[in-house]
Design an enzyme around this catalytic site. Structure first.
Site, PDB file in Angstrom:
ATOM      1  N   CYS A  20     -47.117 -39.489  36.280  1.00 28.56           N
ATOM      2  CA  CYS A  20     -48.861 -39.940  36.351  1.00 28.56           C
ATOM      3  C   CYS A  20     -49.997 -40.322  35.810  1.00 28.56           C
ATOM      4  O   CYS A  20     -51.069 -40.981  35.767  1.00 28.56           O
ATOM      5  CB  CYS A  20     -49.334 -38.638  36.840  1.00 28.56           C
ATOM      6  SG  CYS A  20     -48.111 -38.192  38.672  1.00 28.56           S
ATOM      7  N   HIS A  77     -56.639 -39.348  38.093  1.00 27.45           N
ATOM      8  CA  HIS A  77     -55.942 -39.381  38.492  1.00 27.45           C
ATOM      9  C   HIS A  77     -56.080 -38.438  40.158  1.00 27.45           C
ATOM     10  O   HIS A  77     -56.000 -37.369  39.609  1.00 27.45           O
ATOM     11  CB  HIS A  77     -54.361 -38.544  37.715  1.00 27.45           C
ATOM     12  CG  HIS A  77     -53.172 -38.461  38.702  1.00 27.45           C
ATOM     13  ND1 HIS A  77     -52.689 -39.996  39.445  1.00 27.45           N
ATOM     14  CD2 HIS A  77     -52.370 -37.891  38.643  1.00 27.45           C
ATOM     15  CE1 HIS A  77     -51.054 -39.336  39.944  1.00 27.45           C
ATOM     16  NE2 HIS A  77     -51.310 -38.411  39.395  1.00 27.45           N
ATOM     17  N   ASN A 132     -50.906 -39.373  46.789  1.00 30.23           N
ATOM     18  CA  ASN A 132     -50.714 -39.642  45.142  1.00 30.23           C
ATOM     19  C   ASN A 132     -49.726 -40.839  45.029  1.00 30.23           C
ATOM     20  O   ASN A 132     -48.734 -40.595  45.668  1.00 30.23           O
ATOM     21  CB  ASN A 132     -50.055 -38.424  44.494  1.00 30.23           C
ATOM     22  CG  ASN A 132     -49.868 -38.171  43.587  1.00 30.23           C
ATOM     23  OD1 ASN A 132     -49.882 -39.973  42.211  1.00 30.23           O
ATOM     24  ND2 ASN A 132     -49.556 -36.859  42.865  1.00 30.23           N
TER      25      ASN A 132
HETATM   26  O1  UT7 Z   1     -49.479 -36.073  39.418  1.00 31.48           O
HETATM   27  C1  UT7 Z   1     -48.601 -35.256  39.610  1.00 31.48           C
HETATM   28  C2  UT7 Z   1     -48.687 -33.870  39.355  1.00 31.48           C
HETATM   29  N1  UT7 Z   1     -48.706 -32.828  40.035  1.00 31.48           N
HETATM   30  C3  UT7 Z   1     -49.349 -32.673  40.901  1.00 31.48           C
HETATM   31  O2  UT7 Z   1     -50.133 -32.032  40.356  1.00 31.48           O
HETATM   32  C4  UT7 Z   1     -48.974 -31.363  42.247  1.00 31.48           C
HETATM   33  C5  UT7 Z   1     -49.538 -29.906  41.851  1.00 31.48           C
HETATM   34  N2  UT7 Z   1     -49.459 -28.973  42.709  1.00 31.48           N
HETATM   35  C6  UT7 Z   1     -50.157 -28.912  44.039  1.00 31.48           C
HETATM   36  O3  UT7 Z   1     -50.804 -29.973  43.734  1.00 31.48           O
HETATM   37  C7  UT7 Z   1     -49.978 -27.745  44.566  1.00 31.48           C
HETATM   38  O4  UT7 Z   1     -48.867 -26.673  44.311  1.00 31.48           O
HETATM   39  C8  UT7 Z   1     -49.648 -28.203  46.130  1.00 31.48           C
HETATM   40  C9  UT7 Z   1     -50.068 -29.061  46.723  1.00 31.48           C
HETATM   41  C10 UT7 Z   1     -48.278 -28.854  46.191  1.00 31.48           C
HETATM   42  C11 UT7 Z   1     -48.760 -27.129  47.075  1.00 31.48           C
HETATM   43  O5  UT7 Z   1     -49.452 -26.135  47.072  1.00 31.48           O
HETATM   44  P1  UT7 Z   1     -50.034 -24.185  46.557  1.00 31.48           P
HETATM   45  O6  UT7 Z   1     -51.595 -24.250  47.023  1.00 31.48           O
HETATM   46  O7  UT7 Z   1     -50.194 -24.719  44.946  1.00 31.48           O
HETATM   47  O8  UT7 Z   1     -49.285 -23.796  47.235  1.00 31.48           O
HETATM   48  P2  UT7 Z   1     -48.360 -23.458  47.296  1.00 31.48           P
HETATM   49  O9  UT7 Z   1     -46.664 -24.190  46.571  1.00 31.48           O
HETATM   50  O10 UT7 Z   1     -48.499 -21.311  46.477  1.00 31.48           O
HETATM   51  O11 UT7 Z   1     -47.354 -22.424  48.871  1.00 31.48           O
HETATM   52  C12 UT7 Z   1     -48.172 -21.754  49.364  1.00 31.48           C
HETATM   53  C13 UT7 Z   1     -47.539 -21.381  50.783  1.00 31.48           C
HETATM   54  C14 UT7 Z   1     -46.253 -20.982  50.589  1.00 31.48           C
HETATM   55  O12 UT7 Z   1     -45.765 -19.628  51.342  1.00 31.48           O
HETATM   56  P3  UT7 Z   1     -46.026 -18.633  51.202  1.00 31.48           P
HETATM   57  O13 UT7 Z   1     -44.607 -18.449  50.060  1.00 31.48           O
HETATM   58  O14 UT7 Z   1     -47.166 -18.417  50.858  1.00 31.48           O
HETATM   59  O15 UT7 Z   1     -45.552 -18.130  52.323  1.00 31.48           O
HETATM   60  C15 UT7 Z   1     -45.830 -22.458  50.946  1.00 31.48           C
HETATM   61  O16 UT7 Z   1     -44.868 -22.214  51.303  1.00 31.48           O
HETATM   62  O17 UT7 Z   1     -47.534 -22.148  51.837  1.00 31.48           O
HETATM   63  C16 UT7 Z   1     -46.786 -23.044  51.945  1.00 31.48           C
HETATM   64  N3  UT7 Z   1     -46.718 -24.394  52.198  1.00 31.48           N
HETATM   65  C17 UT7 Z   1     -46.973 -25.033  52.880  1.00 31.48           C
HETATM   66  N4  UT7 Z   1     -47.516 -24.768  54.343  1.00 31.48           N
HETATM   67  C18 UT7 Z   1     -47.537 -25.052  54.804  1.00 31.48           C
HETATM   68  C19 UT7 Z   1     -45.879 -25.442  51.161  1.00 31.48           C
HETATM   69  N5  UT7 Z   1     -45.765 -26.482  51.312  1.00 31.48           N
HETATM   70  C20 UT7 Z   1     -46.499 -26.353  52.779  1.00 31.48           C
HETATM   71  C21 UT7 Z   1     -46.972 -27.333  53.824  1.00 31.48           C
HETATM   72  N6  UT7 Z   1     -47.551 -27.246  54.501  1.00 31.48           N
HETATM   73  N7  UT7 Z   1     -46.631 -28.689  53.338  1.00 31.48           N
END
Ligand code: UT7
Length: 330
Positions: free
Chosen positions: A117, A257, A287
């Protein structure tokens, strides 16, 4: 020793596929919902390149053609083509060579740059250095990624994030004080592979096993990357402001980004910028990896004034991150 020249952006082009993949479409494919995606990422839809016979080089070439049209020059005048991508058409030859052939840039040399990225940002610094050193006068810097080719549409934690697209700029010597003034680049080898594509390289070449284990798709530990990205992008943006004695009032635009709206907001907050000074189009395209920053420049080009101070900032897999300070020269 000859005096270093400064380089500036003299044209901006783009390519976006027509097909829109909305959050509601994704609700039909994996266990997710529109509200979750919008709140956690800011994304509403992304573009997908459906044609199976077209990929990153095609999108890059279309963006490059728009640059040439805008600047009113022929492809033969291009000296260098640098393509930032993590989804090259082939592992080799370089995507840049395919673009050269597509647009007819017979006098150029070209190569790809892999910094995920941060790819476009690193490529812009590289292209700028070639002009500063007097090696080249017209450098095409392109970010192009067909992320849909490496996204696992059964993995809800990653498939909601990415889209396809390309953006391109032309760099030329500047004689009016505008252009790329400073850049900071960082990387930190992530041996835990929080964000990577496990197979397809020389360590794990394609095999029945790698395909069965879905190892040709992006794997991401979202929470870990989120934390690193939020810190990295905010720190480096502040670092470049301090290094160049820029106050929040001096900065006309942050060009971040587009990985997650929450990461962008945190960076803008650390810089003391109000939301009107921040380019955000993640809602429309998701993204697009190396294409996010040039796509922002393209979308906002009619609102930018000559001499505006822009801070470009990115964080990506590797890890890689950095910032560029430039004075808009168009
Ligand atoms: O560009 C290169 C660099 N990349 C990035 O900068 C991406 C960085 N990461 C992120 O943007 C975020 O971590 C995500 C958007 C990928 C995820 O958001 P988060 O707030 O970090 O969520 P999480 O992974 O901590 O998950 C929270 C909850 C989980 O459920 P539990 O374990 O709390 O019950 C996940 O299973 O959300 C759940 N979850 C979803 N729910 C609905 C994960 N993906 C989804 C989804 N829809 N698509």
């Amino acid at each position: 020793m000859a005096e270093l020249k400064r380089s500036k952006i003299t044209a901006v082009g783009h390519f976006l596929p027509e097909k829109r993949l909305t959050n509601h479409d994704l609700e039909q494919m994996v266990d997710t919902d529109d509200e979750w995606i919008k709140t956690r990422t800011g994304i509403e839809e992304r573009r997908i390149l459906e044609d199976e016979d077209k990929a990153s080089a095609y999108m890059a070439a279309e963006a490059a053609k728009e640059v040439l049209d805008q600047r009113g020059i022929s492809a033969e005048e291009i000296d260098v083509i640098i393509v930032a991508t993590v989804t090259p058409d082939y592992l080799f030859p370089a995507t840049a060579c395919l673009v050269q052939n597509y647009i007819g840039a017979a006098n150029a040399f070209g190569y790809d740059l892999s910094a995920a990225c941060s790819g476009f940002l690193f490529a812009l610094t590289t292209g700028s250095s070639l002009i500063e050193a007097g090696t080249a006068e017209k450098v095409l810097v392109i970010g192009s990624d067909k992320m849909s080719s490496i996204v696992d549409y059964t993995d809800r934690s990653t498939c909601i994030l990415f889209g396809d697209g390309a953006g391109a700029v032309l760099l030329e010597p500047s004689d009016d004080g505008t252009g790329i003034i400073d850049s900071i680049q960082h990387s930190e080898g992530d041996t835990n592979c929080a964000l990577y594509q496990p197979a397809g390289g020389s360590l794990n070449p394609a095999s029945e096993d790698t395909v069965a284990q879905r190892q040709h798709f992006i794997k991401q530990d979202g929470r870990t990357v989120f934390k690193k990205a939020t810190e990295g992008m905010a720190d480096v943006s502040l670092e470049i402001m301090e290094k160049n004695n820029l106050s929040a009032d001096d900065v006309a635009w942050l060009v971040p980004h587009q990985a997650n709206k929450r990461i962008i907001d945190a960076t803008a907050n650390r810089m003391g910028l109000s939301s009107e000074k921040v380019m955000i189009n993640i809602d429309k395209y998701g993204n697009t990896t190396a294409a996010t920053i040039p796509l922002c420049l393209y979308d906002w080009k009619d609102e930018l004034d000559h001499g505006d101070n822009l801070v470009l900032a990115a964080f990506g897999g590797g890890y890689t991150w950095g910032a560029i300070y430039l004075k808009w020269g168009l």
